[in-house]
Enzyme design. Sequence first.
Site, PDB file in Angstrom:
ATOM      1  N   CYS A 122       0.850  -1.193   0.000  1.00  0.00           N
ATOM      2  CA  CYS A 122       0.000   0.000   0.000  1.00  0.00           C
ATOM      3  C   CYS A 122       0.891   1.251   0.000  1.00  0.00           C
ATOM      4  O   CYS A 122       1.664   1.456  -0.931  1.00  0.00           O
ATOM      5  CB  CYS A 122      -0.942  -0.066   1.199  1.00  0.00           C
ATOM      6  SG  CYS A 122      -2.103   1.289   1.394  1.00  0.00           S
ATOM      7  N   ASP A 170      -9.335  -4.181  -6.950  1.00  0.00           N
ATOM      8  CA  ASP A 170      -8.883  -3.145  -6.019  1.00  0.00           C
ATOM      9  C   ASP A 170      -9.708  -1.873  -6.199  1.00  0.00           C
ATOM     10  O   ASP A 170      -9.685  -1.250  -7.264  1.00  0.00           O
ATOM     11  CB  ASP A 170      -7.395  -2.842  -6.267  1.00  0.00           C
ATOM     12  CG  ASP A 170      -6.752  -2.030  -5.162  1.00  0.00           C
ATOM     13  OD1 ASP A 170      -7.401  -1.101  -4.658  1.00  0.00           O
ATOM     14  OD2 ASP A 170      -5.589  -2.324  -4.816  1.00  0.00           O
ATOM     15  N   HIS A 201      -7.987  -4.446  -2.524  1.00  0.00           N
ATOM     16  CA  HIS A 201      -6.856  -3.771  -1.908  1.00  0.00           C
ATOM     17  C   HIS A 201      -6.551  -4.427  -0.558  1.00  0.00           C
ATOM     18  O   HIS A 201      -7.457  -4.758   0.197  1.00  0.00           O
ATOM     19  CB  HIS A 201      -7.184  -2.285  -1.706  1.00  0.00           C
ATOM     20  CG  HIS A 201      -5.991  -1.441  -1.412  1.00  0.00           C
ATOM     21  ND1 HIS A 201      -5.096  -1.061  -2.393  1.00  0.00           N
ATOM     22  CD2 HIS A 201      -5.521  -0.915  -0.255  1.00  0.00           C
ATOM     23  CE1 HIS A 201      -4.149  -0.321  -1.852  1.00  0.00           C
ATOM     24  NE2 HIS A 201      -4.377  -0.215  -0.565  1.00  0.00           N
TER      25      HIS A 201
END
Length: 231
Positions: A122, A170, A201
Amino acid sequence: METNAKWIDIETSDGTFGAYLSLPRGGKGPGIVLLQEIFGVNQHIRNVADQYAADGYVVLAPDLFWRQRARIELGYDGEEWKQAYALMQATDFAKAQQDVGATAKALRGLVGEARIASIGYCFGGRLSYHTAANGLVDAAIAYYGGGIQNALERAPEIKVPLLMHFGAADSHIPLAAVKSIAERFDSNEQVEIHVYDGAEHGFNCNHRGSYHQRAAAEAHGHSLIFLSENL
């Protein structure tokens, strides 16, 4: 999982910050700079560090939010998610890159002549991309690095092998962004991109509702092969 883990201090011109060090059973091996999500060096990130240590790597995970609050650990929902996002927004990204540089230097001191890689998730995935562009590591891996598509001007600076993982589902990184990244690196044979069907995600994190076991397992397998070939 038998590991030897502890927090160590890394000194910089701005001050001293902590980093979680996890050693393989033999105490030696190639190195990994492990770059956190926006939730700090929490239990999940420490678990990932210990997993790679069990795989034979010397892993160092810097506390990248130390200027705001040292060793903060946050969850993934509600107010803690909001707090994590605010911490990321308030982070000086240039200073975070400097901290990664200091971590890489410390890690090279620990592994001697062995090579090192960065792996980030991330926020850390975006940082891992920039770490490769900054020439701080010998290889880099980025998991769902949000914002990489907005930093493609740095693509020519990346001279080391780079592996990127994205989830096809995502909600933070659209497939159009992944496509733009893939097109930019199409002629670079050192760059490898994997997209995992059905994965949201944060699919690698088994502490999150978005955990996708198959995608996480496949990505870890691809990552281990990539590391074995490049470190």
